[in-house]
Design a protein around this motif. Structure first.
Motif, PDB file in Angstrom:
ATOM      1  N   PRO A  94       0.953  -1.531  -0.267  1.00 47.03           N
ATOM      2  CA  PRO A  94       0.346   0.522  -0.183  1.00 47.03           C
ATOM      3  C   PRO A  94       0.737   1.322  -0.917  1.00 47.03           C
ATOM      4  O   PRO A  94       1.664   1.385   0.627  1.00 47.03           O
ATOM      5  CB  PRO A  94      -0.751   0.004   1.184  1.00 47.03           C
ATOM      6  CG  PRO A  94      -0.145  -1.293   2.133  1.00 47.03           C
ATOM      7  CD  PRO A  94       0.694  -1.924   1.705  1.00 47.03           C
ATOM      8  N   GLU A  95       0.508   2.041  -0.627  1.00 46.58           N
ATOM      9  CA  GLU A  95       1.099   3.275  -1.092  1.00 46.58           C
ATOM     10  C   GLU A  95      -0.198   4.219  -0.252  1.00 46.58           C
ATOM     11  O   GLU A  95      -1.114   4.581  -1.639  1.00 46.58           O
ATOM     12  CB  GLU A  95       1.455   4.294  -1.961  1.00 46.58           C
ATOM     13  CG  GLU A  95       2.305   5.313  -1.778  1.00 46.58           C
ATOM     14  CD  GLU A  95       2.822   5.895  -3.557  1.00 46.58           C
ATOM     15  OE1 GLU A  95       3.242   7.216  -3.522  1.00 46.58           O
ATOM     16  OE2 GLU A  95       3.340   4.662  -4.213  1.00 46.58           O
ATOM     17  N   TRP A  96      -0.207   5.347   1.071  1.00 51.72           N
ATOM     18  CA  TRP A  96      -1.291   5.251   1.536  1.00 51.72           C
ATOM     19  C   TRP A  96      -1.457   7.298   0.848  1.00 51.72           C
ATOM     20  O   TRP A  96      -0.784   7.510   2.317  1.00 51.72           O
ATOM     21  CB  TRP A  96      -1.660   5.916   2.844  1.00 51.72           C
ATOM     22  CG  TRP A  96      -1.765   3.929   3.527  1.00 51.72           C
ATOM     23  CD1 TRP A  96      -0.381   3.017   3.808  1.00 51.72           C
ATOM     24  CD2 TRP A  96      -2.465   3.024   3.562  1.00 51.72           C
ATOM     25  NE1 TRP A  96      -0.745   2.463   4.148  1.00 51.72           N
ATOM     26  CE2 TRP A  96      -2.606   1.898   3.553  1.00 51.72           C
ATOM     27  CE3 TRP A  96      -3.752   3.514   2.954  1.00 51.72           C
ATOM     28  CZ2 TRP A  96      -3.281   0.873   3.798  1.00 51.72           C
ATOM     29  CZ3 TRP A  96      -4.592   1.950   3.282  1.00 51.72           C
ATOM     30  CH2 TRP A  96      -4.311   0.835   3.771  1.00 51.72           C
ATOM     31  N   VAL A  97      -2.070   7.145  -0.055  1.00 56.92           N
ATOM     32  CA  VAL A  97      -1.568   8.632  -0.394  1.00 56.92           C
ATOM     33  C   VAL A  97      -2.293   9.820   0.388  1.00 56.92           C
ATOM     34  O   VAL A  97      -2.030  10.960   0.529  1.00 56.92           O
ATOM     35  CB  VAL A  97      -2.904   8.840  -2.030  1.00 56.92           C
ATOM     36  CG1 VAL A  97      -2.610  10.554  -2.508  1.00 56.92           C
ATOM     37  CG2 VAL A  97      -1.644   8.031  -2.665  1.00 56.92           C
ATOM     38  N   ALA A  98      -3.951   9.410   1.077  1.00 58.47           N
ATOM     39  CA  ALA A  98      -4.539   9.921   1.965  1.00 58.47           C
ATOM     40  C   ALA A  98      -4.749   9.777   3.347  1.00 58.47           C
ATOM     41  O   ALA A  98      -5.530   9.854   3.910  1.00 58.47           O
ATOM     42  CB  ALA A  98      -6.500   9.592   1.536  1.00 58.47           C
ATOM     43  N   GLY A  99      -3.671   8.429   4.077  1.00 54.49           N
ATOM     44  CA  GLY A  99      -3.110   8.406   4.914  1.00 54.49           C
ATOM     45  C   GLY A  99      -3.909   7.288   4.974  1.00 54.49           C
ATOM     46  O   GLY A  99      -4.319   7.095   4.723  1.00 54.49           O
ATOM     47  N   LYS A 100      -2.898   6.302   5.536  1.00 59.17           N
ATOM     48  CA  LYS A 100      -3.388   4.897   6.263  1.00 59.17           C
ATOM     49  C   LYS A 100      -4.814   4.933   7.239  1.00 59.17           C
ATOM     50  O   LYS A 100      -4.431   5.132   8.476  1.00 59.17           O
ATOM     51  CB  LYS A 100      -2.515   3.797   6.877  1.00 59.17           C
ATOM     52  CG  LYS A 100      -3.108   2.916   7.231  1.00 59.17           C
ATOM     53  CD  LYS A 100      -1.634   1.696   8.260  1.00 59.17           C
ATOM     54  CE  LYS A 100      -2.301   0.469   8.793  1.00 59.17           C
ATOM     55  NZ  LYS A 100      -0.765  -0.286   8.804  1.00 59.17           N
ATOM     56  N   PRO A 101      -6.019   4.224   6.608  1.00 54.89           N
ATOM     57  CA  PRO A 101      -6.987   4.133   8.071  1.00 54.89           C
ATOM     58  C   PRO A 101      -6.860   3.559   8.922  1.00 54.89           C
ATOM     59  O   PRO A 101      -6.275   1.996   9.243  1.00 54.89           O
ATOM     60  CB  PRO A 101      -8.432   4.566   7.332  1.00 54.89           C
ATOM     61  CG  PRO A 101      -7.546   3.210   5.567  1.00 54.89           C
ATOM     62  CD  PRO A 101      -6.215   3.831   5.678  1.00 54.89           C
ATOM     63  N   ALA A 102      -6.823   3.888  10.747  1.00 59.20           N
ATOM     64  CA  ALA A 102      -6.934   3.413  11.894  1.00 59.20           C
ATOM     65  C   ALA A 102      -7.721   2.022  11.830  1.00 59.20           C
ATOM     66  O   ALA A 102      -7.350   0.758  11.855  1.00 59.20           O
ATOM     67  CB  ALA A 102      -7.073   4.159  12.600  1.00 59.20           C
ATOM     68  N   PHE A 103      -8.981   2.213  10.933  1.00 59.53           N
ATOM     69  CA  PHE A 103     -10.171   0.712  10.815  1.00 59.53           C
ATOM     70  C   PHE A 103      -9.622  -0.098  10.387  1.00 59.53           C
ATOM     71  O   PHE A 103     -10.476  -1.340  10.564  1.00 59.53           O
ATOM     72  CB  PHE A 103     -11.021   1.040  10.821  1.00 59.53           C
ATOM     73  CG  PHE A 103     -12.166   2.097   9.686  1.00 59.53           C
ATOM     74  CD1 PHE A 103     -11.934   1.269   8.753  1.00 59.53           C
ATOM     75  CD2 PHE A 103     -11.041   3.192   9.243  1.00 59.53           C
ATOM     76  CE1 PHE A 103     -12.607   1.334   7.392  1.00 59.53           C
ATOM     77  CE2 PHE A 103     -12.034   3.967   7.960  1.00 59.53           C
ATOM     78  CZ  PHE A 103     -12.617   3.043   7.281  1.00 59.53           C
ATOM     79  N   LEU A 104      -8.368  -0.157   9.135  1.00 60.59           N
ATOM     80  CA  LEU A 104      -9.079  -0.973   8.400  1.00 60.59           C
ATOM     81  C   LEU A 104      -7.750  -2.569   8.622  1.00 60.59           C
ATOM     82  O   LEU A 104      -6.460  -1.894   8.707  1.00 60.59           O
ATOM     83  CB  LEU A 104      -8.362  -0.330   7.075  1.00 60.59           C
ATOM     84  CG  LEU A 104      -8.074  -1.444   5.423  1.00 60.59           C
ATOM     85  CD1 LEU A 104      -9.499  -2.495   5.901  1.00 60.59           C
ATOM     86  CD2 LEU A 104      -7.886  -0.665   4.530  1.00 60.59           C
ATOM     87  N   PRO A 105      -7.996  -3.641   8.909  1.00 63.94           N
ATOM     88  CA  PRO A 105      -7.682  -4.400   9.358  1.00 63.94           C
ATOM     89  C   PRO A 105      -6.421  -5.081   7.765  1.00 63.94           C
ATOM     90  O   PRO A 105      -7.149  -5.389   6.794  1.00 63.94           O
ATOM     91  CB  PRO A 105      -8.990  -5.489   9.668  1.00 63.94           C
ATOM     92  CG  PRO A 105      -9.759  -5.357   9.262  1.00 63.94           C
ATOM     93  CD  PRO A 105     -10.288  -4.037   9.020  1.00 63.94           C
ATOM     94  N   GLU A 106      -5.377  -5.474   8.443  1.00 64.97           N
ATOM     95  CA  GLU A 106      -4.481  -5.986   7.379  1.00 64.97           C
ATOM     96  C   GLU A 106      -5.614  -7.312   6.093  1.00 64.97           C
ATOM     97  O   GLU A 106      -5.035  -7.552   5.855  1.00 64.97           O
ATOM     98  CB  GLU A 106      -3.330  -6.863   7.634  1.00 64.97           C
ATOM     99  CG  GLU A 106      -2.420  -5.391   8.096  1.00 64.97           C
ATOM    100  CD  GLU A 106      -0.872  -6.033   8.602  1.00 64.97           C
ATOM    101  OE1 GLU A 106      -0.735  -6.776   8.257  1.00 64.97           O
ATOM    102  OE2 GLU A 106      -1.066  -4.903   9.146  1.00 64.97           O
ATOM    103  N   GLU A 107      -6.066  -7.544   6.889  1.00 68.17           N
ATOM    104  CA  GLU A 107      -7.092  -8.883   6.450  1.00 68.17           C
ATOM    105  C   GLU A 107      -7.507  -8.795   5.118  1.00 68.17           C
ATOM    106  O   GLU A 107      -8.188  -9.730   4.552  1.00 68.17           O
ATOM    107  CB  GLU A 107      -7.946 -10.253   7.211  1.00 68.17           C
ATOM    108  CG  GLU A 107      -6.738 -10.299   8.986  1.00 68.17           C
ATOM    109  CD  GLU A 107      -7.238  -9.609   9.962  1.00 68.17           C
ATOM    110  OE1 GLU A 107      -6.699 -10.385  10.407  1.00 68.17           O
ATOM    111  OE2 GLU A 107      -6.999  -8.764   9.646  1.00 68.17           O
ATOM    112  N   PHE A 108      -8.030  -7.555   5.661  1.00 68.19           N
ATOM    113  CA  PHE A 108      -9.266  -6.807   4.120  1.00 68.19           C
ATOM    114  C   PHE A 108      -8.152  -6.131   3.841  1.00 68.19           C
ATOM    115  O   PHE A 108      -8.765  -5.093   2.486  1.00 68.19           O
ATOM    116  CB  PHE A 108     -10.471  -6.105   4.672  1.00 68.19           C
ATOM    117  CG  PHE A 108     -11.580  -7.853   5.049  1.00 68.19           C
ATOM    118  CD1 PHE A 108     -12.067  -8.067   4.268  1.00 68.19           C
ATOM    119  CD2 PHE A 108     -11.797  -8.392   5.938  1.00 68.19           C
ATOM    120  CE1 PHE A 108     -13.140  -8.764   4.492  1.00 68.19           C
ATOM    121  CE2 PHE A 108     -12.092  -9.398   6.533  1.00 68.19           C
ATOM    122  CZ  PHE A 108     -13.629  -9.617   5.598  1.00 68.19           C
TER     123      PHE A 108
END
Length: 305
Positions: free
Chosen positions: A121-135
């Protein structure tokens, strides 16, 4: 071994991102690389691309007469390619400098007919804390549980996959009806269907090399929880539809679901009890929400198919 990399684009709004993708291919450590740029029915964009890349001997340019979609554009790029291997990357992705070198190693060491790598991932808008790596697969990134390491898999992501050119040609390329079959614009998974045909007709899978990395840009809209839930629903729908269209189309997803329910959810629950945190709680909740959305989409697909 010559490698032809197909890069398709269609919107002026994506030009700077497309250009970064193109440059990442042209700056590979592996020397024998040909970049196939296919502009999908946008003459103004093609003029811009031609002004910048027409003098490159290692670049082939093509513009479709009309907008025909990604899969047909990819097929066109593969038809024009002259490489022994044809690889695919999207215009919102950036290849690691050793990407092609690692793919070639996969073919040479493992006698593969198809090979792909890891999407980071290249988080252009910032990494969302709620998103689990499984998804992470919802945003086109290799997720937790995909593979333990190098090995044979059904398919990798469409922005990091390659085939021996003769095999791709004999398979007939991507099925351009995927995404429009039965008037259904939400059916996804062109690479899944093609790799399932590879397994059926050649009795071969895709060699996964996690060192062959491509970064996928995650824009702001892809971090919206509503968008992600909607995406999960239609992914579930696609998985059911794909299981009807190709043999063993859902085996990989079934194994992941079992791992999700039997391993990941219990592990996260125990971790939350031992070390409570709001982020862990959010991710566990979203793990359940996304799983339910995929399930509802799958059930809807059962009704449709």
């Amino acid at each position: 071994m010559k490698v032809s990399v197909v890069l398709c684009t269609y919107s002026e709004d994506m030009y700077e991102h497309f250009r970064e993708a193109a440059e990442s291919v042209l700056e590979q450590t592996y020397d024998d690389v040909e970049l196939m740029i296919v502009v999908d029915g946008n003459d103004e964009l093609f003029e811009q691309v031609r002004d910048e890349y027409s003098d490159r001997e290692d670049v082939v340019l093509h513009c479709n007469d009309e907008n025909v979609g990604l899969l047909e554009s990819r097929n066109t790029g593969a038809e024009l390619a002259t490489g022994d291997v044809v690889a695919f990357i999207d215009d919102d992705a950036v290849a690691d400098k050793e990407w092609v070198e690692e793919l070639v190693e996969s073919y040479e060491k493992h006698d593969a007919l198809a090979a792909g790598g890891k999407m980071t991932p290249e988080w252009v808008a910032g990494k969302p804390a709620f998103l689990p790596e499984e998804f992470y697969w919802l945003v086109g990134v290799t997720h937790r549980g995909f593979a333990d390491g190098p090995g044979w898999v059904r398919n990798t992501f469409g922005s990091n996959i390659s085939f021996r050119a003769d095999v791709f040609e004999e398979l007939g390329g991507f099925d351009v009806e995927i995404g429009g079959r039965q008037g259904d614009a939400n059916l996804q998974g062109g690479e899944t269907e093609l790799c399932a045909r590879l397994a059926s007709e050649w009795d071969e899978r895709v060699w996964y090399n996690p060192d062959a990395e491509v970064a996928h840009k995650i824009f702001d809209y892809r971090t919206d929880p509503k968008w992600l839930v909607d995406r999960a629903f239609w992914q579930g729908y696609s998985k059911r539809a794909m299981s009807q269209l190709v043999e063993e189309g859902g085996d990989q997803e079934g194994a992941f679901l079992r791992q999700l329910l039997l391993d990941f959810v219990p592990q996260r629950s125990v971790s939350l009890v031992r070390q409570p945190s709001w982020t862990q709680f959010e991710q566990l909740v979203m793990l359940v929400v996304f799983t339910a959305a995929v399930g509802f989409g799958f059930l809807y697909g059962m009704v449709r198919y």
